[in-house]
Design a protein around this motif. Structure first.
Motif, PDB file in Angstrom:
ATOM      1  N   UNK A   2       0.833  -1.193   0.000  1.00  0.00           N
ATOM      2  CA  UNK A   2       0.000   0.000   0.000  1.00  0.00           C
ATOM      3  C   UNK A   2       0.867   1.241   0.000  1.00  0.00           C
ATOM      4  N   UNK A   3       0.495   2.197  -0.816  1.00  0.00           N
ATOM      5  CA  UNK A   3       1.235   3.456  -0.902  1.00  0.00           C
ATOM      6  C   UNK A   3       0.590   4.476   0.025  1.00  0.00           C
ATOM      7  N   UNK A   4       1.412   5.270   0.685  1.00  0.00           N
ATOM      8  CA  UNK A   4       0.953   6.349   1.541  1.00  0.00           C
ATOM      9  C   UNK A   4       1.614   7.635   1.086  1.00  0.00           C
ATOM     10  N   UNK A   5       1.031   8.747   1.499  1.00  0.00           N
ATOM     11  CA  UNK A   5       1.556  10.062   1.152  1.00  0.00           C
ATOM     12  C   UNK A   5       2.281  10.638   2.371  1.00  0.00           C
ATOM     13  N   UNK A   6       3.547  10.959   2.197  1.00  0.00           N
ATOM     14  CA  UNK A   6       4.360  11.567   3.241  1.00  0.00           C
ATOM     15  C   UNK A   6       4.778  12.954   2.768  1.00  0.00           C
ATOM     16  N   UNK A   7       4.679  13.944   3.650  1.00  0.00           N
ATOM     17  CA  UNK A   7       5.017  15.326   3.310  1.00  0.00           C
ATOM     18  C   UNK A   7       6.341  15.697   3.985  1.00  0.00           C
ATOM     19  N   UNK A   8       7.271  16.225   3.195  1.00  0.00           N
ATOM     20  CA  UNK A   8       8.561  16.683   3.706  1.00  0.00           C
ATOM     21  C   UNK A   8       8.674  18.180   3.458  1.00  0.00           C
ATOM     22  N   UNK A   9       9.202  18.892   4.434  1.00  0.00           N
ATOM     23  CA  UNK A   9       9.489  20.317   4.302  1.00  0.00           C
ATOM     24  C   UNK A   9      10.998  20.424   4.100  1.00  0.00           C
ATOM     25  N   UNK A  10      11.412  20.827   2.902  1.00  0.00           N
ATOM     26  CA  UNK A  10      12.826  20.820   2.536  1.00  0.00           C
ATOM     27  C   UNK A  10      13.274  22.241   2.224  1.00  0.00           C
ATOM     28  N   UNK A  11      14.404  22.633   2.812  1.00  0.00           N
ATOM     29  CA  UNK A  11      14.997  23.945   2.535  1.00  0.00           C
ATOM     30  C   UNK A  11      15.333  24.010   1.047  1.00  0.00           C
ATOM     31  N   UNK A  12      15.103  25.159   0.437  1.00  0.00           N
ATOM     32  CA  UNK A  12      15.218  25.298  -1.012  1.00  0.00           C
ATOM     33  C   UNK A  12      16.601  24.900  -1.546  1.00  0.00           C
ATOM     34  N   UNK A  13      17.645  25.141  -0.799  1.00  0.00           N
ATOM     35  CA  UNK A  13      18.989  24.802  -1.279  1.00  0.00           C
ATOM     36  C   UNK A  13      19.259  23.298  -1.244  1.00  0.00           C
ATOM     37  N   UNK A  26      13.525   5.261  -6.546  1.00  0.00           N
ATOM     38  CA  UNK A  26      12.490   5.134  -7.562  1.00  0.00           C
ATOM     39  C   UNK A  26      11.083   5.371  -7.053  1.00  0.00           C
ATOM     40  N   UNK A  27      10.922   6.326  -6.147  1.00  0.00           N
ATOM     41  CA  UNK A  27       9.593   6.614  -5.607  1.00  0.00           C
ATOM     42  C   UNK A  27       8.961   7.780  -6.359  1.00  0.00           C
ATOM     43  N   UNK A  28       7.638   7.824  -6.331  1.00  0.00           N
ATOM     44  CA  UNK A  28       6.897   8.904  -6.970  1.00  0.00           C
ATOM     45  C   UNK A  28       6.829  10.082  -5.993  1.00  0.00           C
ATOM     46  N   UNK A  29       7.060  11.301  -6.509  1.00  0.00           N
ATOM     47  CA  UNK A  29       7.004  12.478  -5.650  1.00  0.00           C
ATOM     48  C   UNK A  29       6.522  13.681  -6.440  1.00  0.00           C
ATOM     49  N   UNK A  30       6.023  14.685  -5.717  1.00  0.00           N
ATOM     50  CA  UNK A  30       5.570  15.951  -6.306  1.00  0.00           C
ATOM     51  C   UNK A  30       6.239  17.092  -5.547  1.00  0.00           C
ATOM     52  N   UNK A  31       6.764  18.048  -6.287  1.00  0.00           N
ATOM     53  CA  UNK A  31       7.418  19.206  -5.681  1.00  0.00           C
ATOM     54  C   UNK A  31       6.427  20.364  -5.662  1.00  0.00           C
ATOM     55  N   UNK A  32       6.249  20.959  -4.488  1.00  0.00           N
ATOM     56  CA  UNK A  32       5.322  22.073  -4.329  1.00  0.00           C
ATOM     57  C   UNK A  32       5.957  23.413  -4.664  1.00  0.00           C
ATOM     58  N   UNK A  33       5.162  24.472  -4.511  1.00  0.00           N
ATOM     59  CA  UNK A  33       5.638  25.827  -4.772  1.00  0.00           C
ATOM     60  C   UNK A  33       6.645  26.257  -3.714  1.00  0.00           C
ATOM     61  N   UNK A  34       7.389  27.296  -4.036  1.00  0.00           N
ATOM     62  CA  UNK A  34       8.355  27.871  -3.118  1.00  0.00           C
ATOM     63  C   UNK A  34       7.605  28.704  -2.070  1.00  0.00           C
ATOM     64  N   UNK A  52       7.375  18.761  -0.294  1.00  0.00           N
ATOM     65  CA  UNK A  52       7.492  17.675  -1.261  1.00  0.00           C
ATOM     66  C   UNK A  52       6.654  16.508  -0.764  1.00  0.00           C
ATOM     67  N   UNK A  53       5.710  16.074  -1.598  1.00  0.00           N
ATOM     68  CA  UNK A  53       4.857  14.926  -1.275  1.00  0.00           C
ATOM     69  C   UNK A  53       5.497  13.683  -1.876  1.00  0.00           C
ATOM     70  N   UNK A  54       5.706  12.674  -1.033  1.00  0.00           N
ATOM     71  CA  UNK A  54       6.346  11.427  -1.454  1.00  0.00           C
ATOM     72  C   UNK A  54       5.321  10.308  -1.288  1.00  0.00           C
ATOM     73  N   UNK A  55       5.107   9.527  -2.347  1.00  0.00           N
ATOM     74  CA  UNK A  55       4.161   8.418  -2.331  1.00  0.00           C
ATOM     75  C   UNK A  55       4.948   7.112  -2.309  1.00  0.00           C
ATOM     76  N   UNK A  56       4.920   6.427  -1.166  1.00  0.00           N
ATOM     77  CA  UNK A  56       5.692   5.198  -1.017  1.00  0.00           C
ATOM     78  C   UNK A  56       5.120   4.353   0.114  1.00  0.00           C
ATOM     79  N   UNK A  57       5.666   3.167   0.282  1.00  0.00           N
ATOM     80  CA  UNK A  57       5.222   2.261   1.343  1.00  0.00           C
ATOM     81  C   UNK A  57       5.974   2.573   2.642  1.00  0.00           C
ATOM     82  N   UNK A  58       5.476   2.034   3.751  1.00  0.00           N
ATOM     83  CA  UNK A  58       6.118   2.266   5.044  1.00  0.00           C
ATOM     84  C   UNK A  58       7.515   1.655   5.085  1.00  0.00           C
ATOM     85  N   UNK A  59       7.680   0.506   4.471  1.00  0.00           N
ATOM     86  CA  UNK A  59       8.985  -0.158   4.472  1.00  0.00           C
ATOM     87  C   UNK A  59      10.022   0.682   3.724  1.00  0.00           C
TER      88      UNK A  59
END
Length: 73
Positions: A2-13, A26-34, A52-59
């Motif tokens: 099962x895939x879950x959505x995890x949100x990361x807050x990443x400094x722009x640099x 090889x995970x699917x991800x989406x990069x949000x606005x600045x 950044x939203x990352x779609x992946x399994x818990x493992x």
């Protein structure tokens, strides 16, 4: 698996290095606005980050966390 959505807050640099690690696994991800946060006391000091939203399994997210902790994100 099962895939879950995890949100990361990443400094722009650090976004490029973060995306390289995600590509390594090889995970699917989406990069949000600045997003920019300006300090009221010092207007010249601002924090720039992206969500950044990352779609992946818990493992697989456990493997990502282990590698990210080694790279000091």
């Amino acid at each position: 698996m099962f895939k879950k959505k995890f949100i990361f807050k990443v400094v722009d640099s650090e976004v490029l290095d973060f995306c390289r690690i995600l590509g390594k696994y090889g995970v699917k991800f989406e990069i949000g606005k600045l997003h920019t946060v300006v300090n009221a006391d010092d207007p010249f000091c601002a924090l720039h980050y992206r969500l950044i939203a990352v779609y992946t399994s818990k493992r697989q997210i456990k493997k990502l966390y282990d590698e990210l902790n080694g790279n000091d994100f």
